[in-house]
Design a protein around this motif. Structure first.
Motif, mmCIF file in Angstrom:
data_model
loop_
_atom_site.group_PDB
_atom_site.id
_atom_site.type_symbol
_atom_site.label_atom_id
_atom_site.label_comp_id
_atom_site.label_asym_id
_atom_site.label_seq_id
_atom_site.Cartn_x
_atom_site.Cartn_y
_atom_site.Cartn_z
ATOM 1 N N HIS A 111 -2.504 -9.161 5.296
ATOM 2 C CA HIS A 111 -2.521 -7.786 5.394
ATOM 3 C C HIS A 111 -1.537 -7.099 6.660
ATOM 4 O O HIS A 111 -1.664 -7.853 7.754
ATOM 5 C CB HIS A 111 -3.868 -7.206 5.787
ATOM 6 N N GLU A 112 -0.459 -6.347 6.238
ATOM 7 C CA GLU A 112 0.143 -5.513 7.237
ATOM 8 C C GLU A 112 0.108 -4.256 7.241
ATOM 9 O O GLU A 112 0.043 -3.503 6.267
ATOM 10 C CB GLU A 112 1.785 -5.952 6.807
ATOM 11 N N SER A 136 7.497 -3.282 4.657
ATOM 12 C CA SER A 136 7.570 -3.363 3.384
ATOM 13 C C SER A 136 8.619 -2.269 3.000
ATOM 14 O O SER A 136 8.828 -1.164 3.206
ATOM 15 C CB SER A 136 6.439 -3.057 2.509
ATOM 16 N N LEU A 137 9.391 -2.577 1.806
ATOM 17 C CA LEU A 137 10.674 -2.040 1.209
ATOM 18 C C LEU A 137 10.584 -1.538 -0.142
ATOM 19 O O LEU A 137 10.201 -2.555 -1.190
ATOM 20 C CB LEU A 137 12.311 -2.855 1.612
ATOM 21 N N THR A 138 11.129 -0.241 -0.433
ATOM 22 C CA THR A 138 11.515 0.046 -1.856
ATOM 23 C C THR A 138 12.963 0.458 -1.928
ATOM 24 O O THR A 138 13.221 1.149 -1.246
ATOM 25 C CB THR A 138 10.483 1.292 -2.235
ATOM 26 N N ASP A 139 13.602 -0.566 -2.635
ATOM 27 C CA ASP A 139 15.020 -0.247 -2.856
ATOM 28 C C ASP A 139 15.252 0.564 -4.017
ATOM 29 O O ASP A 139 15.095 -0.028 -5.295
ATOM 30 C CB ASP A 139 15.581 -1.724 -2.886
ATOM 31 N N GLU A 140 15.434 1.867 -3.959
ATOM 32 C CA GLU A 140 15.737 2.847 -4.995
ATOM 33 C C GLU A 140 17.026 2.311 -5.765
ATOM 34 O O GLU A 140 17.051 2.386 -7.086
ATOM 35 C CB GLU A 140 15.849 4.197 -4.638
ATOM 36 N N SER A 200 0.858 -3.414 3.406
ATOM 37 C CA SER A 200 1.072 -4.412 2.255
ATOM 38 C C SER A 200 -0.016 -5.371 2.381
ATOM 39 O O SER A 200 -0.545 -5.487 3.319
ATOM 40 C CB SER A 200 2.548 -4.676 2.380
ATOM 41 N N GLY A 201 -0.038 -6.153 1.368
ATOM 42 C CA GLY A 201 -0.870 -7.362 1.394
ATOM 43 C C GLY A 201 -0.817 -8.177 0.000
ATOM 44 O O GLY A 201 -0.166 -7.528 -0.754
ATOM 45 N N ASP A 202 -1.555 -9.142 0.082
ATOM 46 C CA ASP A 202 -1.335 -10.143 -1.266
ATOM 47 C C ASP A 202 -2.717 -9.504 -2.001
ATOM 48 O O ASP A 202 -3.847 -10.043 -1.521
ATOM 49 C CB ASP A 202 -1.384 -11.535 -0.803
ATOM 50 N N ALA A 203 -2.357 -8.986 -3.235
ATOM 51 C CA ALA A 203 -3.370 -8.420 -4.077
ATOM 52 C C ALA A 203 -4.319 -9.590 -4.521
ATOM 53 O O ALA A 203 -5.443 -9.563 -4.444
ATOM 54 C CB ALA A 203 -2.863 -7.765 -5.184
ATOM 55 N N HIS A 204 -3.677 -10.814 -4.866
ATOM 56 C CA HIS A 204 -4.329 -11.872 -5.352
ATOM 57 C C HIS A 204 -5.374 -12.527 -4.261
ATOM 58 O O HIS A 204 -6.623 -12.799 -4.676
ATOM 59 C CB HIS A 204 -3.630 -13.027 -5.990
ATOM 60 N N LEU A 205 -4.931 -12.737 -3.033
ATOM 61 C CA LEU A 205 -5.755 -13.115 -2.147
ATOM 62 C C LEU A 205 -6.874 -12.206 -1.797
ATOM 63 O O LEU A 205 -7.929 -12.677 -1.597
ATOM 64 C CB LEU A 205 -5.005 -13.563 -0.907
ATOM 65 N N SER A 241 7.887 -7.060 0.137
ATOM 66 C CA SER A 241 6.894 -7.341 0.856
ATOM 67 C C SER A 241 6.848 -8.572 1.528
ATOM 68 O O SER A 241 7.066 -9.811 0.981
ATOM 69 C CB SER A 241 5.362 -6.930 0.539
ATOM 70 N N ASN A 242 6.545 -8.659 2.776
ATOM 71 C CA ASN A 242 6.471 -9.917 3.662
ATOM 72 C C ASN A 242 4.808 -10.195 3.524
ATOM 73 O O ASN A 242 4.170 -9.447 4.206
ATOM 74 C CB ASN A 242 6.955 -9.590 5.225
ATOM 75 N N LEU A 243 4.782 -11.376 2.858
ATOM 76 C CA LEU A 243 3.115 -11.953 2.827
ATOM 77 C C LEU A 243 3.064 -13.181 3.443
ATOM 78 O O LEU A 243 2.902 -14.207 3.171
ATOM 79 C CB LEU A 243 3.027 -11.993 1.371
#
Length: 426
Positions: A137-138, A297-301, A204-209, A308-310
């Motif tokens: 989690h960040e 966390s970045l969104t590149d349009e 941000s974070g790892d959804a599966h974890l 995301s850095n996990l």
């Protein structure tokens, strides 16, 4: 109340946990061998509570037509002899206008901000019990990269439209973006960065974890998980669902929650109603990276990827493929996501150990989920159709659902997420 939740992805596990917190006796059924192994497994990792605009936008049809035939295009359509695909496409095209998009932005933002509140509440409650969830989690925000002055203008217009909801968005100049995230220095030097829209409250974070860890906590609260069960039929009587059958096994309950993704489309038809979403395939790539990796966390349009850095793994996700239920990984498209990441963050290098993944998102045409009671049943509830926003909207959706089941006054209006809303049925 005795409840059965169908599906052990993000929607199913968060629903089960919230319902257990409310004191219900909950059982979860899933055909896979564990939680979060399909759409929830390797998404982009963004908890973009303020990054919730629907995909349907005025420029999408023309962009898709221009890129027709390009195997690496962000959007790809493979026509199928399926009524459901054409019906969904018609509904989607009817939403590709500014008023329709603006209407859904507000509804999704309301649920997104509620989801952030509910996630923070969950983590606080767990801490009070001496517990925690480990999911990389960040809390460093999400920065949407704007490649040109037109994109900056659109971002400012978006801020103005949503200003009364106080989402907490900031438009940054290119230099401020690099100061915030030094890993962007390369694209700034190449003249590919005009500015950014920063949401410091996003995460941000790892959804599966997260799904796996919350399922474990749910088990500690008494939730029973039945994995490896393929749902084959249902038993119903007088407008009530009585039981779910998995072959010879029969699971009864007082009420049921339908939290299945694209695998639930056929089951919904068995129950006598249509779920108005369609599979939209997406891709992700994960690479190990300790030094030079972005922390924000970045969104590149421009490249249409999110990053995301996990916990030392850099995850990039993107692409939209309307191709039915095909789950095969197209390596050309998967490698295009990796190439986009390498262009954005040159320090990634060749990334020989890159892990590729693909999954099917249950996408509604208007870009909002379905949280409602199923038609024709007094005791069957829906929490599905989240598309690319499942991780972001999971906790808010689960809490809204729990309130609906419990007959409580909901904190946000559930009407925009009703199954029979006009925007889903042209």
């Amino acid at each position: 109340m005795q409840l059965v939740v169908l599906g052990a992805g993000l929607m199913g596990v968060t629903s089960a946990y919230r319902l257990a917190e409310e004191g219900h006796d909950v059982t979860v059924i899933d055909r896979r061998e564990g939680p979060g192994l399909e759409t929830s497994f390797a998404n982009g990792g963004q908890l973009g509570f303020r990054e919730v605009s629907p995909w349907a936008a005025p420029d999408v049809p023309w962009t898709a037509l221009k890129m027709l035939g390009d195997p690496t295009a962000p959007f790809r359509w493979k026509p199928k002899a399926e009524l459901e695909q054409w019906r969904w496409l018609l509904a989607f095209l009817l939403r590709c206008n500014s008023p329709a998009r603006a209407e859904r932005e507000r509804h999704n933002l309301s649920l997104g901000l509620f989801s952030q509140k509910e996630l923070e509440g969950l983590l606080t409650r767990l801490a009070g019990e001496g517990e925690s969830l480990s999911f990389d989690h960040e809390r460093k925000g999400i920065l949407r990269l704007l490649p040109d002055t037109k994109a900056v203008k659109h971002a400012k217009a978006e801020m103005a439209r949503l200003a009364d909801m106080e989402p907490g968005l900031e438009v940054l100049e290119a230099g401020a973006c690099v100061a915030l995230e030094p890993a962007l220095a390369s694209i700034h030097q190449r003249g590919e960065l005009a500015g950014g829209l920063y949401a410091p409250g996003d995460q941000s974070g790892d959804a599966h974890l997260f799904t796996r860890a919350l399922a474990k906590r749910a088990e500690a609260k008494g939730v029973r998980f039945l994995y490896g069960r393929e749902i084959t039929s249902f038993e119903e009587s007088a407008g009530r669902l009585k039981a779910v059958r998995c072959g010879a096994e029969k699971i009864e309950a007082e009420a049921f929650v339908f939290s299945l993704g694209v695998g639930g489309l056929k089951l919904a038809r068995k129950l006598g109603f249509r779920l108005p979403f369609y599979p939209v395939k997406g891709y992700s790539v994960s690479v190990a990276m300790e030094e030079g990796a972005p922390e924000v966390s970045l969104t590149d349009e421009g490249r249409r990827i999110v990053v995301s850095n996990l916990g030392g793994r850099l995850r990039a996700a993107g692409k939209a493929e309307i191709a039915g239920h095909d789950t095969a990984l197209d390596r050309t498209r998967a490698r295009a996501v990796l190439q986009g990441l390498q262009e954005l963050i040159p320090a990634v290098g060749e990334a020989a150990e890159a892990e590729f993944w693909t999954g099917l998102r249950p996408m509604t045409a208007d870009g909002s989920p379905i949280i409602d009671k199923a038609p024709g049943y007094e005791n069957l509830y829906l929490n599905t159709g989240h598309g690319t926003l499942g991780w972001t909207l999971a906790m808010g959706s689960a809490s809204l659902l729990a309130d609906l089941i419990g007959g409580k006054t909901t904190e946000i209006d559930p009407t925009p997420f009703a199954l029979k809303r006009p925007s889903l049925f042209p």
